[in-house]
Design an enzyme around this catalytic site. Structure first.
Site, PDB file in Angstrom:
ATOM      1  N   ASP A 186       8.517  -2.535   4.376  1.00 20.90           N
ATOM      2  CA  ASP A 186       8.122  -1.214   3.870  1.00 20.90           C
ATOM      3  C   ASP A 186       6.640  -1.038   4.178  1.00 20.90           C
ATOM      4  OD1 ASP A 186       7.784   1.143   2.485  1.00 20.90           O
ATOM      5  OD2 ASP A 186       7.989   0.252   0.501  1.00 20.90           O
ATOM      6  N   GLU A 218       0.290   5.813   1.945  1.00 18.22           N
ATOM      7  CA  GLU A 218       1.538   6.313   1.366  1.00 18.22           C
ATOM      8  C   GLU A 218       1.832   5.647   0.027  1.00 18.22           C
ATOM      9  OE1 GLU A 218       6.028   6.309   0.740  1.00 18.22           O
ATOM     10  OE2 GLU A 218       4.585   4.662   0.825  1.00 18.22           O
ATOM     11  N   HIS A 332       9.357  -4.112  -1.887  1.00 18.83           N
ATOM     12  CA  HIS A 332       8.101  -4.344  -2.597  1.00 18.83           C
ATOM     13  C   HIS A 332       7.982  -5.782  -3.081  1.00 18.83           C
ATOM     14  CE1 HIS A 332       6.375  -0.079  -3.460  1.00 18.83           C
ATOM     15  NE2 HIS A 332       6.876  -0.185  -2.238  1.00 18.83           N
TER      16      HIS A 332
END
Length: 365
Positions: A186, A218, A332
């Site tokens: 990610d 982001e 994450h």
């Protein structure tokens, strides 16, 4: 559709390059350099906005063709030095959405002004915890980074100070079949899809102007997408990103019916209201390309989490937007897992969509 081994190997090599690099939100320079190098032969012009997002423009063959924005955020979640105590232990702040227990006992890289320094995240040993403390999940405020220094002066001599960025010391590794693991999938996955899509378009008659945008920040509020979208002024946009599957222990299909290895994900809506309801014309466009390329896709109605599309679609007078996402396990964390077949399918789908964009969108007057 199953990709050939040569394609999977090429994607794997590119993904390894990008995930082994470091680029915490606000410090994306290394990723930006790699992306500029990989896009220079696929674009007519490469420029940057004031926040640092990269905009690579491939001009369309038709003056009346639409402008399509591809957005893949370059940043990864990480940490930042907050305070150095007198014994040389570093306290840190989180940059992006960490689940605190995943941080404990990780090895990190502290990006000091005098070079990178390896450290480890420590905390009070369980042997001496009270029964009450042992029941409580570890919190980042109770953790610290040990670089082996004896005191604060040794740490400062390494060029480490408040504001110094910290990233995870993890490298890309292959699992079995077509599955791989690393930190920062990610969103280096989205970056790789964007690079390969642009390479696929090279030498083809594409009527739409395609702007491949590597956005910054982001993970801390979709900041780069807001400014880059304003600069591009696209007629439609696609965010390339990752999303959460429900195909492993601890998750249920009710929480997420998505699976890795079952194709790229098209977001229909974020039902929480914080993200995006994808524009119907964008959804039709992408589904038509999926049909044409015989690409199996998964449809997502989520209830949390956002992508750059959430910021892009509200820019100026509105930009029809949607997403192509890759289901990613353990998102994450430093040990995210994806299937290369999903990435290959997303590239095929996305490249076809760019070639057909002029049939779905028109240039704003």
């Amino acid at each position: 559709m199953t990709a050939d081994q040569q394609t999977l190997d090429r994607i794997s090599k590119l993904l390894e390059k990008y995930t082994n690099a470091h680029g915490v939100s606000g410090n994306e320079d290394e990723i930006c350099r790699l992306l500029k190098e990989d896009l220079k032969d696929c674009a007519d012009d490469i420029k940057f906005d004031a926040l640092g997002s990269l905009i690579a423009v491939r001009k369309g063959s038709s003056p009346s063709g639409p402008t399509i924005m591809l957005a893949a955020h370059m940043d990864e979640i990480g940490l930042m030095v907050k305070y150095i105590d007198e014994n040389g232990f570093i306290r840190f702040a989180k940059i992006g959405g960490w689940n605190d227990p995943t941080l404990l006992n990780q090895r990190v890289i502290v990006h000091g002004r005098n070079g990178d320094v390896v450290g480890v995240i420590g905390s009070k040993p369980p042997h001496v915890m009270s029964a009450e403390d042992a029941k409580r999940p570890p919190q980042h405020k109770d953790m610290f980074i040990d670089v082996g220094a004896k005191n604060a002066d040794e740490v400062k001599a390494l060029g480490i100070e408040p504001g110094t960025y910290i990233s995870m010391d993890r490298e890309f590794k292959k699992l079995i079949r077509s599955r791989v693991t690393s930190k920062s999938f990610d969103n280096r996955v989205g970056v790789v899809i964007m690079v390969e899509m642009m390479r696929r378009l090279k030498g083809k008659d594409v009527k739409a102007t395609v702007c491949a945008v590597g956005t910054v920040q982001e993970e801390v509020g979709l900041k780069g997408a807001k400014t880059a979208a304003y600069a591009v002024g696209a007629d439609a946009a696609i965010a390339l990103d990752t999303t959460v599957p429900g195909d492993h222990p601890g998750m249920t299909k009710q929480e997420s019916p998505l699976e890795i290895g079952k194709g790229p994900v098209l977001t229909i809506a974020d039902a929480s209201g914080r993200g995006i309801i994808s524009h119907p014309q964008v959804v039709k466009w992408l589904r038509d390309s999926a049909d044409k390329t015989k690409t199996e896709v998964q449809l997502s109605v989520g209830e949390g989490g956002t992508t750059d599309a959430s910021a892009i679609h509200l820019t100026k007078d509105g930009i029809p937007s949607g997403t192509i996402q890759i289901a990613t396990r353990y998102i994450h964390s430093p040990v995210e897992v994806v299937d290369l077949e999903d990435i290959a399918a997303a590239i095929e789908l996305g490249a076809d969509a760019m070639e057909r964009a002029h049939k779905y969108f028109t240039k704003k007057s």
